[in-house]
Motif scaffolding. Structure first.
Motif, PDB file in Angstrom:
ATOM      1  N   LEU A  58       0.757  -1.411   0.031  1.00 24.16           N
ATOM      2  CA  LEU A  58       0.039  -0.079   0.036  1.00 24.16           C
ATOM      3  C   LEU A  58       0.989   1.217  -0.141  1.00 24.16           C
ATOM      4  O   LEU A  58       1.738   1.309   0.638  1.00 24.16           O
ATOM      5  CB  LEU A  58      -1.030   0.030   1.380  1.00 24.16           C
ATOM      6  CG  LEU A  58      -1.930  -1.055   1.538  1.00 24.16           C
ATOM      7  CD1 LEU A  58      -2.458  -0.969   2.811  1.00 24.16           C
ATOM      8  CD2 LEU A  58      -2.907  -1.349   0.341  1.00 24.16           C
ATOM      9  N   ILE A  60       1.017   5.377   0.539  1.00 21.98           N
ATOM     10  CA  ILE A  60      -0.088   6.239   1.069  1.00 21.98           C
ATOM     11  C   ILE A  60       0.927   7.639   1.309  1.00 21.98           C
ATOM     12  O   ILE A  60       2.102   7.643   1.045  1.00 21.98           O
ATOM     13  CB  ILE A  60      -0.211   5.913   2.830  1.00 21.98           C
ATOM     14  CG1 ILE A  60       1.147   5.729   3.626  1.00 21.98           C
ATOM     15  CG2 ILE A  60      -1.241   4.996   2.966  1.00 21.98           C
ATOM     16  CD1 ILE A  60       1.004   5.631   5.072  1.00 21.98           C
ATOM     17  N   GLN A  65      -3.330   8.538   6.924  1.00 22.76           N
ATOM     18  CA  GLN A  65      -3.848   7.667   6.120  1.00 22.76           C
ATOM     19  C   GLN A  65      -3.652   5.912   6.427  1.00 22.76           C
ATOM     20  O   GLN A  65      -4.399   5.403   6.393  1.00 22.76           O
ATOM     21  CB  GLN A  65      -3.491   7.777   4.687  1.00 22.76           C
ATOM     22  CG  GLN A  65      -3.993   9.142   3.924  1.00 22.76           C
ATOM     23  CD  GLN A  65      -3.414   9.426   2.647  1.00 22.76           C
ATOM     24  OE1 GLN A  65      -2.325   9.039   2.281  1.00 22.76           O
ATOM     25  NE2 GLN A  65      -4.242   9.571   1.626  1.00 22.76           N
ATOM     26  N   GLY A  66      -2.471   6.045   6.928  1.00 20.52           N
ATOM     27  CA  GLY A  66      -2.035   4.525   7.060  1.00 20.52           C
ATOM     28  C   GLY A  66      -2.509   3.853   8.236  1.00 20.52           C
ATOM     29  O   GLY A  66      -2.820   2.532   8.119  1.00 20.52           O
ATOM     30  N   MET A  69      -5.898   2.234   7.522  1.00 22.13           N
ATOM     31  CA  MET A  69      -5.702   0.961   6.755  1.00 22.13           C
ATOM     32  C   MET A  69      -5.000  -0.106   7.516  1.00 22.13           C
ATOM     33  O   MET A  69      -5.544  -1.307   7.013  1.00 22.13           O
ATOM     34  CB  MET A  69      -4.921   1.520   5.667  1.00 22.13           C
ATOM     35  CG  MET A  69      -5.354   2.612   4.699  1.00 22.13           C
ATOM     36  SD  MET A  69      -4.209   3.144   3.436  1.00 22.13           S
ATOM     37  CE  MET A  69      -4.671   2.345   1.997  1.00 22.13           C
ATOM     38  N   GLU A  72      -7.740  -1.966   9.782  1.00 21.95           N
ATOM     39  CA  GLU A  72      -8.675  -2.358   8.705  1.00 21.95           C
ATOM     40  C   GLU A  72      -8.145  -3.976   8.368  1.00 21.95           C
ATOM     41  O   GLU A  72      -8.650  -5.014   8.711  1.00 21.95           O
ATOM     42  CB  GLU A  72      -9.034  -1.810   7.632  1.00 21.95           C
ATOM     43  CG  GLU A  72      -9.978  -2.471   6.659  1.00 21.95           C
ATOM     44  CD  GLU A  72     -10.555  -1.561   5.628  1.00 21.95           C
ATOM     45  OE1 GLU A  72     -10.540  -2.140   4.370  1.00 21.95           O
ATOM     46  OE2 GLU A  72     -10.748  -0.511   5.620  1.00 21.95           O
ATOM     47  N   TYR A  73      -6.711  -3.764   8.015  1.00 21.80           N
ATOM     48  CA  TYR A  73      -5.856  -4.857   7.646  1.00 21.80           C
ATOM     49  C   TYR A  73      -5.772  -5.872   8.827  1.00 21.80           C
ATOM     50  O   TYR A  73      -6.007  -6.845   8.704  1.00 21.80           O
ATOM     51  CB  TYR A  73      -4.456  -4.497   7.297  1.00 21.80           C
ATOM     52  CG  TYR A  73      -3.553  -5.716   6.618  1.00 21.80           C
ATOM     53  CD1 TYR A  73      -3.629  -6.436   5.833  1.00 21.80           C
ATOM     54  CD2 TYR A  73      -2.672  -6.269   7.862  1.00 21.80           C
ATOM     55  CE1 TYR A  73      -2.943  -7.490   5.391  1.00 21.80           C
ATOM     56  CE2 TYR A  73      -1.820  -7.125   7.583  1.00 21.80           C
ATOM     57  CZ  TYR A  73      -1.878  -7.903   6.385  1.00 21.80           C
ATOM     58  OH  TYR A  73      -0.948  -8.827   6.010  1.00 21.80           O
TER      59      TYR A  73
END
Length: 138
Positions: A58, A60, A65-66, A69, A72-73
Motif C-alpha cells: 500500500l 500512502i 492515512q496509514g 488502513m 482494517e488490515y
C-alpha cells in the motif's frame, strides 16, 4: 541462560518466562497456505527492514492515512485467524495478532505502535529506483 534459570523472572507479576516465549514463537500458523512458525515470520519481517516491494503493498501520502488502513488490515487478519482457530486442533494462545504486540510493556497505544510501524516501513519515493516495477505501478 542456563536450563535451571529458564523459568525465572525478576518477580514482577505478569512477567513472561523464556519457556513461555519459546512456546509462543514455536507456534505454527498458516501464511498464504504455508505453515510457518511465529519466529520464522518475525525473522522474515525484520529482514525486510531495508525495504522490499511486494505484491499488495500500500502506498500512502500521509501517515494519518496509514493507521486506519492498518487497523482494517489487522481486523481482516483477525477474522481469518478466528476462522482458522475454530477448526484448529491446537489453539494459539492469542485471539488477535495485536495480542503479540507488547503495548503495555512500552506504555503505548495501538495507534502509536502502528504509527511507529509505518515510519519503520516507509519507503520514500526517492528510494525507488527509476524503471523498477514499484515506480511503474505506484
Amino acid at each position: 541462560m542456563s536450563p535451571q534459570n529458564e523459568e525465572t523472572t525478576d518477580g514482577t507479576e505478569g512477567d513472561v518466562t523464556l519457556s513461555q516465549m519459546k512456546n509462543v514463537f514455536s507456534q505454527e500458523i498458516s501464511d498464504k497456505g504455508k505453515k510457518k512458525t511465529l519466529w520464522s515470520m518475525t525473522m522474515e519481517t525484520m529482514g525486510m527492514a531495508g525495504g522490499k516491494d511486494g505484491e499488495g503493498d500500500l502506498w500512502i501520502e500521509t501517515m494519518e492515512q496509514g493507521v486506519p488502513m492498518l487497523k482494517e488490515y489487522i481486523e481482516e487478519k483477525d477474522l481469518k485467524l478466528a476462522d482458522e482457530q475454530a477448526t484448529a486442533k491446537k489453539k494459539l494462545p492469542f485471539d488477535s495478532w495485536m495480542d503479540l504486540v507488547p503495548l503495555e510493556e512500552f506504555n503505548v497505544s495501538q495507534t502509536t505502535f502502528l504509527e511507529a510501524f509505518l515510519k519503520w516501513a516507509t519507503k520514500d519515493r526517492e528510494d525507488i529506483e527509476p524503471g523498477s516495477d514499484s515506480e511503474e505501478s505506484k
